[in-house]
Design an enzyme around this catalytic site. Structure first.
Site, PDB file in Angstrom:
ATOM      1  N   TYR A 156     138.574  -1.331  13.624  1.00 42.20           N
ATOM      2  CA  TYR A 156     137.578  -2.035  12.817  1.00 42.20           C
ATOM      3  C   TYR A 156     136.309  -1.213  12.645  1.00 42.20           C
ATOM      4  CZ  TYR A 156     139.986  -6.597  12.990  1.00 42.20           C
ATOM      5  OH  TYR A 156     140.853  -7.636  12.840  1.00 42.20           O
ATOM      6  N   GLY A 157     136.009  -0.351  13.615  1.00 39.76           N
ATOM      7  CA  GLY A 157     134.731   0.357  13.601  1.00 39.76           C
ATOM      8  C   GLY A 157     134.515   1.257  12.406  1.00 39.76           C
TER       9      GLY A 157
ATOM     10  N   CYS B 227     135.537  -8.627  20.343  1.00 38.33           N
ATOM     11  CA  CYS B 227     135.309  -7.404  19.571  1.00 38.33           C
ATOM     12  C   CYS B 227     133.878  -7.453  19.063  1.00 38.33           C
ATOM     13  CB  CYS B 227     136.292  -7.338  18.404  1.00 38.33           C
ATOM     14  SG  CYS B 227     135.999  -5.984  17.236  1.00 38.33           S
ATOM     15  N   ASN B 228     133.082  -6.475  19.464  1.00 38.16           N
ATOM     16  CA  ASN B 228     131.686  -6.449  19.036  1.00 38.16           C
ATOM     17  C   ASN B 228     131.556  -6.312  17.529  1.00 38.16           C
ATOM     18  OD1 ASN B 228     129.648  -6.115  21.545  1.00 38.16           O
ATOM     19  ND2 ASN B 228     131.605  -5.159  22.029  1.00 38.16           N
ATOM     20  N   THR B 229     132.361  -5.438  16.927  1.00 38.06           N
ATOM     21  CA  THR B 229     132.264  -5.212  15.489  1.00 38.06           C
ATOM     22  C   THR B 229     132.596  -6.480  14.718  1.00 38.06           C
ATOM     23  OG1 THR B 229     132.829  -2.866  15.755  1.00 38.06           O
ATOM     24  CG2 THR B 229     133.093  -3.821  13.566  1.00 38.06           C
TER      25      THR B 229
ATOM     26  N   GLU C  72     142.849   3.361  23.971  1.00 42.74           N
ATOM     27  CA  GLU C  72     144.226   2.882  23.794  1.00 42.74           C
ATOM     28  C   GLU C  72     145.224   3.960  24.205  1.00 42.74           C
ATOM     29  OE1 GLU C  72     145.345   0.416  20.721  1.00 42.74           O
ATOM     30  OE2 GLU C  72     143.556  -0.821  20.966  1.00 42.74           O
TER      31      GLU C  72
ATOM     32  N   CYS D 107     131.350  -1.922  22.728  1.00 41.36           N
ATOM     33  CA  CYS D 107     132.699  -2.087  22.178  1.00 41.36           C
ATOM     34  C   CYS D 107     133.570  -2.457  23.359  1.00 41.36           C
ATOM     35  CB  CYS D 107     133.198  -0.799  21.525  1.00 41.36           C
ATOM     36  SG  CYS D 107     134.959  -0.835  21.065  1.00 41.36           S
ATOM     37  N   THR D 108     134.371  -3.501  23.216  1.00 38.88           N
ATOM     38  CA  THR D 108     135.155  -3.958  24.363  1.00 38.88           C
ATOM     39  C   THR D 108     136.193  -2.947  24.814  1.00 38.88           C
ATOM     40  OG1 THR D 108     136.604  -5.202  22.858  1.00 38.88           O
ATOM     41  CG2 THR D 108     134.796  -6.417  23.918  1.00 38.88           C
ATOM     42  N   HIS D 109     136.527  -1.991  23.961  1.00 35.10           N
ATOM     43  CA  HIS D 109     137.435  -0.914  24.392  1.00 35.10           C
ATOM     44  C   HIS D 109     136.780  -0.012  25.448  1.00 35.10           C
ATOM     45  CE1 HIS D 109     139.893  -1.766  20.803  1.00 35.10           C
ATOM     46  NE2 HIS D 109     140.837  -1.033  21.372  1.00 35.10           N
TER      47      HIS D 109
ATOM     48  N   ASP E  67     141.142  -9.352  19.266  1.00 28.77           N
ATOM     49  CA  ASP E  67     140.476  -8.051  19.124  1.00 28.77           C
ATOM     50  C   ASP E  67     141.237  -7.227  18.100  1.00 28.77           C
ATOM     51  OD1 ASP E  67     138.684  -5.915  19.637  1.00 28.77           O
ATOM     52  OD2 ASP E  67     140.022  -5.064  21.130  1.00 28.77           O
ATOM     53  N   SER E  68     140.632  -6.140  17.671  1.00 28.77           N
ATOM     54  CA  SER E  68     141.322  -5.222  16.770  1.00 28.77           C
ATOM     55  C   SER E  68     142.453  -4.494  17.480  1.00 28.77           C
ATOM     56  CB  SER E  68     140.334  -4.205  16.197  1.00 28.77           C
ATOM     57  OG  SER E  68     139.770  -3.422  17.243  1.00 28.77           O
TER      58      SER E  68
END
Length: 263
Positions: free
Chosen positions: A42-43, A74-76, A152, A188-190, A10-11
């Site tokens: 990344y977004g 990561c979706n992006t 985060e 978004c996985t976040h 992931d980012s």
């Protein structure tokens, strides 16, 4: 190959929302979790930047860790670079896509929201998912550039004002038909890391859906019959840059069985 790890990429820390279900499904698998914090977020990057960066970085990681399977959590990155990665690597690669299909199946009002990064919500891939699986629904989208960083910050133990989450939800609820929305795709996985805060900010009952469980089922299916004999379920979190923020994440990672390292 017996103890080759599953590599989750992931980012940043969003992939932790995918890592949990994977570990539950494959408790004996060693895990290498990679956060590209040097490229985070990344977004806000261009499609060209992500399409070049992600395959190159995963190529280096594959050489170093020899994974059994890679999850792009990561979706992006998935919506932009998944095909490039699969073409470049001779390793099974599982991507992450917005959970529009289960959202369309769950909604009662036929109004669903897609909450993601700006880079994700503008992708034609999302158009195609909506057309294929939610053609009978109104699909609202909102690209929020800062919520991944907010998630985060929460992991680092920082306090985030409730109004920050309220502003994110208002990006959906203030749109036409937003008052009827009953289901939100966390694209978004976040974002599942702050699901409770988003639910509180919605101020009315709202269903949130994301792809963590579905990804874990796919990984388990692809690795069905894998031999884990003699393997220790170790966990390593790898950062692409050394900085104060990554160091501050050590307690959250340790609580998830991950030791920290740097690429």
């Amino acid at each position: 190959m017996t103890c080759a790890p599953v590599l989750v990429f992931d980012s940043g820390m969003g992939g932790l929302s995918v890592l949990g279900p994977i570990r539950a499904a494959l408790p004996q698998s060693p895990i290498v979790y990679v956060a590209d914090n040097a490229g985070f977020p990344y977004g806000s990057k261009s499609e060209a930047e992500i399409a070049a960066r992600v395959p190159a970085l995963l190529g280096r990681l594959t050489e170093r860790y020899r994974p059994r399977l890679i999850v792009i959590a990561c979706n992006t990155a998935s919506t932009i670079a998944l095909a490039h990665v699969r073409a470049a690597l001779d390793v099974p690669v599982v991507g992450t896509v917005p959970a529009i299909k289960p959202a369309a199946e769950a909604t009662q009002t036929k109004v669903i929201g897609v909450l993601g990064t700006p880079a994700t919500v503008r992708q034609a891939y999302v158009d195609n998912l909506a057309a294929e699986f939610a053609s009978d629904c109104v699909v609202l989208r909102h690209g929020t550039p800062d919520l991944a960083a907010t998630a985060e910050a929460k992991l680092r133990g920082e306090t985030v004002p409730a109004e920050d989450y309220a502003a994110v939800m208002a990006g959906l609820t203030d749109q036409p038909h937003g008052a009827d929305m009953d289901t939100v795709v966390l694209a978004c996985t976040h974002f599942p890391l702050v699901e409770e805060e988003l639910a509180a900010a919605a101020r009315r009952p709202m269903r949130f859906v994301h792809g963590g469980q579905g990804i874990a089922r796919r990984v388990a299916h692809l690795l069905q019959g894998a031999d884990w004999t003699g393997c220790e379920p170790t966990g390593l979190a790898v950062f692409t840059a050394r900085d104060e923020k990554s160091a501050a994440l050590a307690p959250a990672l340790a609580a998830r069985g991950l030791d920290s390292a740097y690429l």
